[in-house]
Design a protein around this motif. Structure first.
Motif, PDB file in Angstrom:
ATOM      1  N   LEU A  45      67.489 -35.609   8.006  1.00 36.38           N
ATOM      2  CA  LEU A  45      66.991 -36.125   6.733  1.00 36.38           C
ATOM      3  C   LEU A  45      66.450 -37.544   6.883  1.00 36.38           C
ATOM      4  CD1 LEU A  45      69.709 -34.789   4.271  1.00 36.38           C
ATOM      5  CD2 LEU A  45      67.276 -34.213   4.247  1.00 36.38           C
ATOM      6  N   VAL A  48      62.962 -37.490   8.615  1.00 40.43           N
ATOM      7  CA  VAL A  48      61.929 -36.935   7.742  1.00 40.43           C
ATOM      8  C   VAL A  48      61.623 -37.890   6.592  1.00 40.43           C
ATOM      9  CG1 VAL A  48      61.446 -35.113   6.066  1.00 40.43           C
ATOM     10  CG2 VAL A  48      62.358 -34.527   8.300  1.00 40.43           C
ATOM     11  N   ILE A  49      62.667 -38.478   6.002  1.00 36.65           N
ATOM     12  CA  ILE A  49      62.465 -39.384   4.870  1.00 36.65           C
ATOM     13  C   ILE A  49      61.700 -40.632   5.290  1.00 36.65           C
ATOM     14  CG2 ILE A  49      63.694 -40.950   3.318  1.00 36.65           C
ATOM     15  CD1 ILE A  49      65.817 -38.773   2.988  1.00 36.65           C
ATOM     16  N   ILE A  53      57.430 -38.996   3.776  1.00 36.06           N
ATOM     17  CA  ILE A  53      57.247 -39.086   2.325  1.00 36.06           C
ATOM     18  C   ILE A  53      55.867 -39.658   2.000  1.00 36.06           C
ATOM     19  CG2 ILE A  53      58.217 -39.938   0.165  1.00 36.06           C
ATOM     20  CD1 ILE A  53      60.050 -38.079   1.745  1.00 36.06           C
ATOM     21  N   SER A 177      54.298 -45.115   3.403  1.00 36.39           N
ATOM     22  CA  SER A 177      55.674 -44.704   3.124  1.00 36.39           C
ATOM     23  C   SER A 177      56.337 -45.619   2.108  1.00 36.39           C
ATOM     24  CB  SER A 177      56.505 -44.699   4.410  1.00 36.39           C
ATOM     25  OG  SER A 177      57.858 -44.381   4.105  1.00 36.39           O
ATOM     26  N   TYR A 218      62.095 -34.525  -1.844  1.00 36.92           N
ATOM     27  CA  TYR A 218      60.875 -34.362  -1.045  1.00 36.92           C
ATOM     28  C   TYR A 218      61.239 -34.075   0.413  1.00 36.92           C
ATOM     29  CZ  TYR A 218      55.977 -35.256   0.235  1.00 36.92           C
ATOM     30  OH  TYR A 218      54.678 -35.144   0.680  1.00 36.92           O
ATOM     31  N   GLY A 219      62.179 -34.853   0.961  1.00 36.90           N
ATOM     32  CA  GLY A 219      62.580 -34.677   2.351  1.00 36.90           C
ATOM     33  C   GLY A 219      63.190 -33.312   2.613  1.00 36.90           C
TER      34      GLY A 219
END
Length: 348
Positions: A45, A48-49, A53, A177, A218-219
């Motif tokens: 997570l 990816v975050i 994003i 981001s 979103y992630g």
């Protein structure tokens, strides 16, 4: 494989700390997780975050009177480079995910801030108090901004064939981001008598253009969408065969026998915390916080314990070890009336 009986997974309870969550910060707690899953999910997570994003940023500008960032802007205290650096710190949000434009025109002596910018309807300015420049008496600052959306970091998109643009446009590198920082830590937590499960705590910091809650959604959507394509056959229906531990579902006070406390000395719950033989530092911190009895201590959620003044992670772990020796742990949510009823029945 279709007729095989699979072992269920433990379904975690995911909560946000509503007392501290803002547009810029949020703390997420997921527990209990299968042993080892805390690091797996936390790292996936986080990666990816941090990089996946979508966000918006100023990608190019036209400043009236100059055609490159190394020029002096007549009537403005800052030079072109400093103004460009200040513009890069403008935080914007594209409400519909589409590009837009913004305009700024200031004449006369003034402190130019983001709030002086006029943006398209689909663009929202997040940090209106941010200073862009200082205009001197008789000076003028006229800027046109181009806003685009994207992911991660993108270098300035200068055309390769021309050093200077006919319209004087200056291209900027952009950080799309909206996520500033993501941290996570893993602790052990209890499910019944098993203490080997994971507790994942995530701290998400954003620039305010998107909330931490939306960032996580979103992630997770990115991970779920990408991982679906790794399936080579029908998905194992873990959601149908798994469930959340009963002790984690309910917040209401529960009976002692539901907590598996039949084998501990119940009278200990109403005794002073001195009975746990805590170290001096932890004992003083708890006393100063008004936690005087064992039942008061076990009813404190673990995340709230860390908010006690001068009560750090080291003290927390030492107290957890002391409680574990008696089969106790944080967040038990025991009703004192139930304890007294059990004691009264024993006396009878």
């Amino acid at each position: 494989m279709a007729n095989r009986d699979y072992r269920p997974l433990t379904i975690p309870r995911v909560t946000w700390d509503k007392k501290t969550v803002t547009e810029h910060y949020g703390k997420l707690v997921a527990q209990p997780l299968e042993p080892g899953f805390g690091v797996t999910f936390g790292n996936a997570l986080r990666r990816v975050i941090l990089g996946g994003i979508e966000g918006a940023a100023v990608t190019s500008i036209i400043i009236k009177g100059i055609n490159n960032e190394f020029s002096i802007i007549k009537g403005v205290v800052e030079d072109g480079m400093q103004v460009v650096l200040n513009i890069k710190e403008i935080v914007v949000r594209s409400n519909d995910g589409k590009p837009g434009t913004m305009r700024l025109h200031v004449s006369g002596e003034s402190v130019v801030r983001v709030r002086d910018i006029v943006a398209d309807e689909n663009i929202t300015l997040i940090n209106p108090d941010h200073i862009i420049a200082h205009v001197a008496k008789g000076g003028e600052l006229d800027i046109e901004f181009a806003v685009e959306t994207g992911r991660g970091y993108r270098t300035a998109q200068w055309p390769l064939d021309k050093a200077f643009q006919p319209d004087g446009r200056i291209h900027l590198d952009a950080m799309f981001s909206p996520v500033k920082k993501v941290m996570f830590d893993i602790e052990k937590t209890r499910v019944g008598q098993d203490i080997d499960y994971d507790k994942l705590s995530m701290h998400i910091y954003t620039d305010g253009s998107i909330s931490p809650v939306d960032v996580l959604n979103y992630g997770v959507s990115i991970l779920r969408t990408q991982l679906e394509h790794f399936l080579s056959s029908a998905e194992v229906p873990f959601n149908e065969i798994s469930k959340m531990p009963e002790a984690e579902k309910e917040k209401a006070p529960v009976r002692l026998d539901q907590l598996g406390l039949k084998d501990i000395p119940v009278e200990l719950l109403l005794k002073p915390i001195e009975e746990l033989e805590l170290n001096v530092r932890a004992y003083n911190c708890l006393k100063n916080a008004g936690i005087k009895r064992v039942i008061d201590l076990v009813n404190v959620p673990e995340e709230d314990a860390l908010k006690i003044k001068n009560f750090g992670r080291k003290s927390l772990n030492e107290v957890k070890e002391s409680m574990a020796a008696f089969g106790l742990y944080f967040g038990m949510n025991i009703n004192e009336e139930d304890v007294r009823k059990v004691l009264a029945s024993r006396e009878a």
